[in-house]
Design a protein around this motif. Structure first.
Motif, PDB file in Angstrom:
ATOM      1  N   CYS A   1       0.819  -1.220   0.000  1.00 20.30           N
ATOM      2  CA  CYS A   1       0.000   0.000   0.000  1.00 20.30           C
ATOM      3  C   CYS A   1       0.854   1.272   0.000  1.00 20.30           C
ATOM      4  CB  CYS A   1      -0.934   0.009   1.202  1.00 20.30           C
ATOM      5  SG  CYS A   1      -2.181  -1.299   1.191  1.00 20.30           S
ATOM      6  N   GLY A   2       2.182   1.125  -0.015  1.00 20.79           N
ATOM      7  CA  GLY A   2       3.066   2.285  -0.080  1.00 20.79           C
ATOM      8  C   GLY A   2       3.648   2.723   1.243  1.00 20.79           C
ATOM      9  N   ILE A   3       3.378   1.983   2.313  1.00 15.67           N
ATOM     10  CA  ILE A   3       3.923   2.321   3.631  1.00 15.67           C
ATOM     11  C   ILE A   3       5.374   1.867   3.713  1.00 15.67           C
ATOM     12  CG2 ILE A   3       3.810   1.658   6.083  1.00 15.67           C
ATOM     13  CD1 ILE A   3       0.738   1.703   5.782  1.00 15.67           C
ATOM     14  N   ASP A   4       6.246   2.748   4.207  1.00 23.44           N
ATOM     15  CA  ASP A   4       7.666   2.387   4.292  1.00 23.44           C
ATOM     16  C   ASP A   4       8.263   2.574   5.681  1.00 23.44           C
ATOM     17  OD1 ASP A   4       7.876   5.141   4.461  1.00 23.44           O
ATOM     18  OD2 ASP A   4       8.672   5.388   2.443  1.00 23.44           O
ATOM     19  N   ALA A   5       7.410   2.800   6.685  1.00 21.31           N
ATOM     20  CA  ALA A   5       7.868   2.891   8.080  1.00 21.31           C
ATOM     21  C   ALA A   5       6.817   2.214   8.948  1.00 21.31           C
ATOM     22  CB  ALA A   5       8.064   4.337   8.497  1.00 21.31           C
ATOM     23  N   ILE A   6       7.234   1.239   9.753  1.00 23.83           N
ATOM     24  CA  ILE A   6       6.285   0.409  10.497  1.00 23.83           C
ATOM     25  C   ILE A   6       6.665   0.342  11.973  1.00 23.83           C
ATOM     26  CG2 ILE A   6       5.375  -1.936  10.767  1.00 23.83           C
ATOM     27  CD1 ILE A   6       5.832  -2.295   7.728  1.00 23.83           C
ATOM     28  N   LEU A   7       5.678   0.587  12.826  1.00 21.09           N
ATOM     29  CA  LEU A   7       5.816   0.371  14.264  1.00 21.09           C
ATOM     30  C   LEU A   7       5.100  -0.935  14.578  1.00 21.09           C
ATOM     31  CD1 LEU A   7       6.641   1.281  17.106  1.00 21.09           C
ATOM     32  CD2 LEU A   7       4.521   2.605  17.217  1.00 21.09           C
ATOM     33  N   ASN A   8       5.844  -1.914  15.046  1.00 20.36           N
ATOM     34  CA  ASN A   8       5.328  -3.269  15.211  1.00 20.36           C
ATOM     35  C   ASN A   8       5.148  -3.638  16.680  1.00 20.36           C
ATOM     36  OD1 ASN A   8       4.698  -6.025  14.773  1.00 20.36           O
ATOM     37  ND2 ASN A   8       6.861  -6.572  14.942  1.00 20.36           N
ATOM     38  N   PHE A   9       3.897  -3.866  17.088  1.00 14.96           N
ATOM     39  CA  PHE A   9       3.606  -4.292  18.455  1.00 14.96           C
ATOM     40  C   PHE A   9       3.467  -5.808  18.568  1.00 14.96           C
ATOM     41  CE2 PHE A   9       2.554   0.157  18.882  1.00 14.96           C
ATOM     42  CZ  PHE A   9       2.829   0.447  20.210  1.00 14.96           C
ATOM     43  N   ALA A  10       3.501  -6.516  17.447  1.00 12.86           N
ATOM     44  CA  ALA A  10       3.401  -7.978  17.482  1.00 12.86           C
ATOM     45  C   ALA A  10       4.744  -8.567  17.902  1.00 12.86           C
ATOM     46  CB  ALA A  10       3.003  -8.509  16.109  1.00 12.86           C
ATOM     47  N   HIS A  11       4.694  -9.659  18.648  1.00 10.28           N
ATOM     48  CA  HIS A  11       5.924 -10.263  19.162  1.00 10.28           C
ATOM     49  C   HIS A  11       6.512 -11.210  18.120  1.00 10.28           C
ATOM     50  CE1 HIS A  11       4.168  -9.567  23.457  1.00 10.28           C
ATOM     51  NE2 HIS A  11       4.472  -8.463  22.826  1.00 10.28           N
ATOM     52  N   VAL A  12       6.954 -10.621  17.004  1.00  9.11           N
ATOM     53  CA  VAL A  12       7.564 -11.414  15.939  1.00  9.11           C
ATOM     54  C   VAL A  12       8.462 -10.489  15.127  1.00  9.11           C
ATOM     55  CG1 VAL A  12       5.650 -10.984  14.339  1.00  9.11           C
ATOM     56  CG2 VAL A  12       7.088 -13.003  14.033  1.00  9.11           C
ATOM     57  N   ARG A  13       9.548 -11.023  14.632  1.00 10.67           N
ATOM     58  CA  ARG A  13      10.454 -10.232  13.804  1.00 10.67           C
ATOM     59  C   ARG A  13       9.941 -10.251  12.371  1.00 10.67           C
ATOM     60  NH1 ARG A  13      15.054  -7.881  14.580  1.00 10.67           N
ATOM     61  NH2 ARG A  13      15.228  -8.820  16.660  1.00 10.67           N
TER      62      ARG A  13
END
Length: 206
Positions: free
Chosen positions: A166-178
């Protein structure tokens, strides 16, 4: 170039400066900041030196000037929109959090695969929960470049891939997975359970 470690501390400096400026503090020293925030004085001087240079002898920094310099780094001149995927308890809590605006970020929309969670203009707040199938159209229309993942670990990589499409290139990840991402996409992992565990360890009996 400002290091990642320094960047992680700048928001705390900015919040403190905003508070003391409201109290009428005209000048502030690195010593005062270090004592207030619990950082070493050398570390504070190094951090502030990377964004503002050294303070003036005896008077330190002009509070308003230092605050403005930090804001110029942390708060973009134009508002940047981020979206959330996962409208569970954490996702909705982040959707309702007003603190993002202080750093020039608006979070007005979350997406979820459950159609029953779809809700437009929640309680008159202007916040929306839309179906995940609507995400790409929304992101492209609004030039969204930041995504926040609050889904279970089993679904996180799929959501990550969708965000990138969708064009997103910066992600803040709260899921416990790499997450696996291509070059040019940045990921910041936030592990709330680990943070709490570290606090519990620091606060427990020695």
């Amino acid at each position: 170039m400002i290091s990642k470690a320094t960047m992680s501390r700048l928001p705390e400096y900015l919040e403190y400066l905003r508070a003391v400026e409201k109290e009428g503090t005209v000048n502030i020293s690195a010593t005062s900041i270090s004592k207030a925030l619990g950082y070493g004085e050398v570390q504070v001087r190094k951090d502030l030196g990377s964004v503002s240079g050294t303070g003036r002898p005896r008077t330190g920094y002009v509070t308003s000037e230092l605050k403005s310099q930090l804001e110029s780094i942390l708060c973009p001149q134009r508002e940047i929109e981020a979206v959330i995927v996962g409208a569970g308890k954490l996702g909705r809590a982040l959707l309702g959090y007003e603190g993002f605006a202080e750093y020039g970020i608006s979070v007005n929309t979350a997406f979820d695969q459950n159609p029953e969670k779809r809700s437009v203009d929640i309680s008159g707040s202007g916040k929306n929960v839309l179906h995940i199938s609507e995400m790409c159209e929304y992101c492209r229309k609004n030039n969204v470049k930041i995504g926040i993942i609050t889904v279970p670990a089993s679904a996180a990589q799929t959501v990550c891939d969708m965000m990138i499409d969708c064009g997103i290139d910066a992600i803040l990840n709260f899921a416990h997975v790499r997450l696996s991402v291509p070059d040019g996409v940045s990921v910041e992992n936030e592990n709330l359970a680990l943070s709490l565990a570290m606090l519990a360890g620091c606060g427990g009996e020695k």
